[in-house]
Design a protein around this motif. Structure first.
Motif, PDB file in Angstrom:
ATOM      1  N   MET A  72      58.508  60.571 -49.742  1.00 54.58           N
ATOM      2  CA  MET A  72      59.440  59.992 -48.787  1.00 54.58           C
ATOM      3  C   MET A  72      58.842  59.994 -47.379  1.00 54.58           C
ATOM      4  N   LYS A  73      58.110  61.049 -47.051  1.00 53.62           N
ATOM      5  CA  LYS A  73      57.496  61.142 -45.730  1.00 53.62           C
ATOM      6  C   LYS A  73      56.444  60.048 -45.552  1.00 53.62           C
ATOM      7  N   LYS A  74      55.722  59.748 -46.614  1.00 53.64           N
ATOM      8  CA  LYS A  74      54.704  58.705 -46.567  1.00 53.64           C
ATOM      9  C   LYS A  74      55.366  57.338 -46.315  1.00 53.64           C
ATOM     10  N   PHE A  75      56.508  57.109 -46.976  1.00 51.42           N
ATOM     11  CA  PHE A  75      57.242  55.858 -46.772  1.00 51.42           C
ATOM     12  C   PHE A  75      57.698  55.728 -45.323  1.00 51.42           C
ATOM     13  N   ASP A  76      58.180  56.840 -44.750  1.00 48.01           N
ATOM     14  CA  ASP A  76      58.609  56.828 -43.345  1.00 48.01           C
ATOM     15  C   ASP A  76      57.450  56.490 -42.416  1.00 48.01           C
ATOM     16  N   GLU A  77      56.281  57.036 -42.706  1.00 47.24           N
ATOM     17  CA  GLU A  77      55.102  56.737 -41.883  1.00 47.24           C
ATOM     18  C   GLU A  77      54.762  55.248 -41.953  1.00 47.24           C
ATOM     19  N   TYR A  78      54.780  54.681 -43.149  1.00 43.27           N
ATOM     20  CA  TYR A  78      54.506  53.250 -43.306  1.00 43.27           C
ATOM     21  C   TYR A  78      55.576  52.408 -42.616  1.00 43.27           C
ATOM     22  N   LEU A  79      56.830  52.830 -42.749  1.00 42.86           N
ATOM     23  CA  LEU A  79      57.932  52.088 -42.135  1.00 42.86           C
ATOM     24  C   LEU A  79      57.803  52.086 -40.611  1.00 42.86           C
ATOM     25  N   VAL A  80      57.509  53.235 -40.028  1.00 42.06           N
ATOM     26  CA  VAL A  80      57.356  53.321 -38.573  1.00 42.06           C
ATOM     27  C   VAL A  80      56.164  52.485 -38.126  1.00 42.06           C
ATOM     28  N   ARG A  81      55.071  52.576 -38.852  1.00 41.60           N
ATOM     29  CA  ARG A  81      53.883  51.787 -38.497  1.00 41.60           C
ATOM     30  C   ARG A  81      54.185  50.294 -38.584  1.00 41.60           C
ATOM     31  N   PHE A  82      54.918  49.886 -39.638  1.00 42.34           N
ATOM     32  CA  PHE A  82      55.307  48.479 -39.766  1.00 42.34           C
ATOM     33  C   PHE A  82      56.191  48.048 -38.611  1.00 42.34           C
ATOM     34  N   GLU A  83      57.200  48.865 -38.281  1.00 40.61           N
ATOM     35  CA  GLU A  83      58.122  48.513 -37.201  1.00 40.61           C
ATOM     36  C   GLU A  83      57.397  48.377 -35.864  1.00 40.61           C
ATOM     37  N   LYS A  84      56.493  49.309 -35.583  1.00 36.90           N
ATOM     38  CA  LYS A  84      55.757  49.247 -34.317  1.00 36.90           C
ATOM     39  C   LYS A  84      54.876  48.010 -34.257  1.00 36.90           C
ATOM     40  N   THR A  85      54.175  47.738 -35.334  1.00 41.07           N
ATOM     41  CA  THR A  85      53.298  46.565 -35.377  1.00 41.07           C
ATOM     42  C   THR A  85      54.111  45.286 -35.280  1.00 41.07           C
ATOM     43  N   ALA A  86      55.200  45.213 -36.039  1.00 48.30           N
ATOM     44  CA  ALA A  86      56.029  44.013 -36.029  1.00 48.30           C
ATOM     45  C   ALA A  86      56.649  43.781 -34.659  1.00 48.30           C
ATOM     46  N   ALA A  87      57.170  44.832 -34.029  1.00 53.36           N
ATOM     47  CA  ALA A  87      57.788  44.672 -32.711  1.00 53.36           C
ATOM     48  C   ALA A  87      56.770  44.175 -31.691  1.00 53.36           C
ATOM     49  N   LYS A  88      55.576  44.744 -31.706  1.00 53.66           N
ATOM     50  CA  LYS A  88      54.536  44.308 -30.771  1.00 53.66           C
ATOM     51  C   LYS A  88      54.129  42.864 -31.036  1.00 53.66           C
ATOM     52  N   LEU A  89      53.896  42.559 -32.295  1.00 54.65           N
ATOM     53  CA  LEU A  89      53.445  41.216 -32.657  1.00 54.65           C
ATOM     54  C   LEU A  89      54.506  40.163 -32.328  1.00 54.65           C
ATOM     55  N   LEU A  90      55.751  40.459 -32.656  1.00 56.96           N
ATOM     56  CA  LEU A  90      56.836  39.512 -32.373  1.00 56.96           C
ATOM     57  C   LEU A  90      56.983  39.283 -30.871  1.00 56.96           C
ATOM     58  N   LEU A  91      56.856  40.342 -30.097  1.00 53.28           N
ATOM     59  CA  LEU A  91      56.962  40.209 -28.644  1.00 53.28           C
ATOM     60  C   LEU A  91      55.815  39.365 -28.085  1.00 53.28           C
ATOM     61  N   ILE A  92      54.608  39.602 -28.566  1.00 53.39           N
ATOM     62  CA  ILE A  92      53.460  38.825 -28.104  1.00 53.39           C
ATOM     63  C   ILE A  92      53.617  37.353 -28.461  1.00 53.39           C
ATOM     64  N   VAL A  93      53.997  37.070 -29.705  1.00 53.50           N
ATOM     65  CA  VAL A  93      54.171  35.679 -30.130  1.00 53.50           C
ATOM     66  C   VAL A  93      55.280  35.011 -29.326  1.00 53.50           C
ATOM     67  N   MET A  94      56.351  35.759 -29.070  1.00 53.14           N
ATOM     68  CA  MET A  94      57.460  35.209 -28.288  1.00 53.14           C
ATOM     69  C   MET A  94      57.011  34.846 -26.880  1.00 53.14           C
ATOM     70  N   ILE A  95      56.251  35.709 -26.248  1.00 50.01           N
ATOM     71  CA  ILE A  95      55.757  35.441 -24.892  1.00 50.01           C
ATOM     72  C   ILE A  95      54.841  34.225 -24.885  1.00 50.01           C
ATOM     73  N   VAL A  96      53.944  34.156 -25.850  1.00 46.85           N
ATOM     74  CA  VAL A  96      53.020  33.023 -25.937  1.00 46.85           C
ATOM     75  C   VAL A  96      53.791  31.721 -26.151  1.00 46.85           C
TER      76      VAL A  96
END
Length: 160
Positions: A1-25
């Motif tokens: 379960m801890k491994k899933f949380d790590e992947y989930l947090v990493r996905f959320e951080k990457t997705a939030a950054k990527l979505l924000l960058i694409v939105m700005i562009v």
């Protein structure tokens, strides 16, 4: 379960950054295109789609990492046991609100499934509204983890 949380947090951080960058562009490109008399009307609509998802991902990240703004001037002056009770009550209220948002967001997504974006006729508005129940589910999961941590801290403190 801890491994899933790590992947989930990493996905959320990457997705939030990527979505924000694409939105700005996209917003910047839309402004340049409009200046050149070749407007991209769909870019603003698509940016609102990206913004909705980025907000919920970023909100869950901030909530998980205790980086949300809080006003605890009064609560800090109370005894530790009272502070703990207030924290648990507040977490339960937040969890109830998340459950409400999951239910309401799912209903909203279902009712918006045939609505189309004004500038993007082949893109359903349900994809934007889907951010509400998904984001609320992520927040509810984080809140449940915080509640479990509150109760497990009491067990640890009582054992000492």
């Amino acid at each position: 379960m801890k491994k899933f949380d790590e992947y989930l947090v990493r996905f959320e951080k990457t997705a939030a950054k990527l979505l924000l960058i694409v939105m700005i562009v996209m917003v910047f490109s839309s402004g340049v295109a409009r200046f050149l008399r070749n407007p991209m009307n769909w870019a603003v609509d698509f940016s609102s789609f990206l913004f909705a998802w980025a907000c919920f991902f970023a909100m869950d990240i901030a909530w998980r990492e205790n980086k949300m703004m809080s006003v605890d001037l009064f609560v800090k002056r109370l005894p530790a046991k009272v502070q703990r009770v207030i924290r648990i009550v507040m977490l339960l209220i937040i969890l109830a609100f998340c459950v409400y948002m999951i239910i309401w967001g799912a209903q909203l997504t279902w009712t918006q499934r045939f609505r189309k974006f004004q500038g993007m006729p082949n893109f359903s508005y349900a994809w934007v509204t889907l951010a509400v129940p998904v984001g609320a589910a992520l927040l509810a999961r984080s809140t449940v983890q915080k509640i479990i941590k509150e109760f497990s801290n009491k067990v640890v403190k009582e054992a000492k």
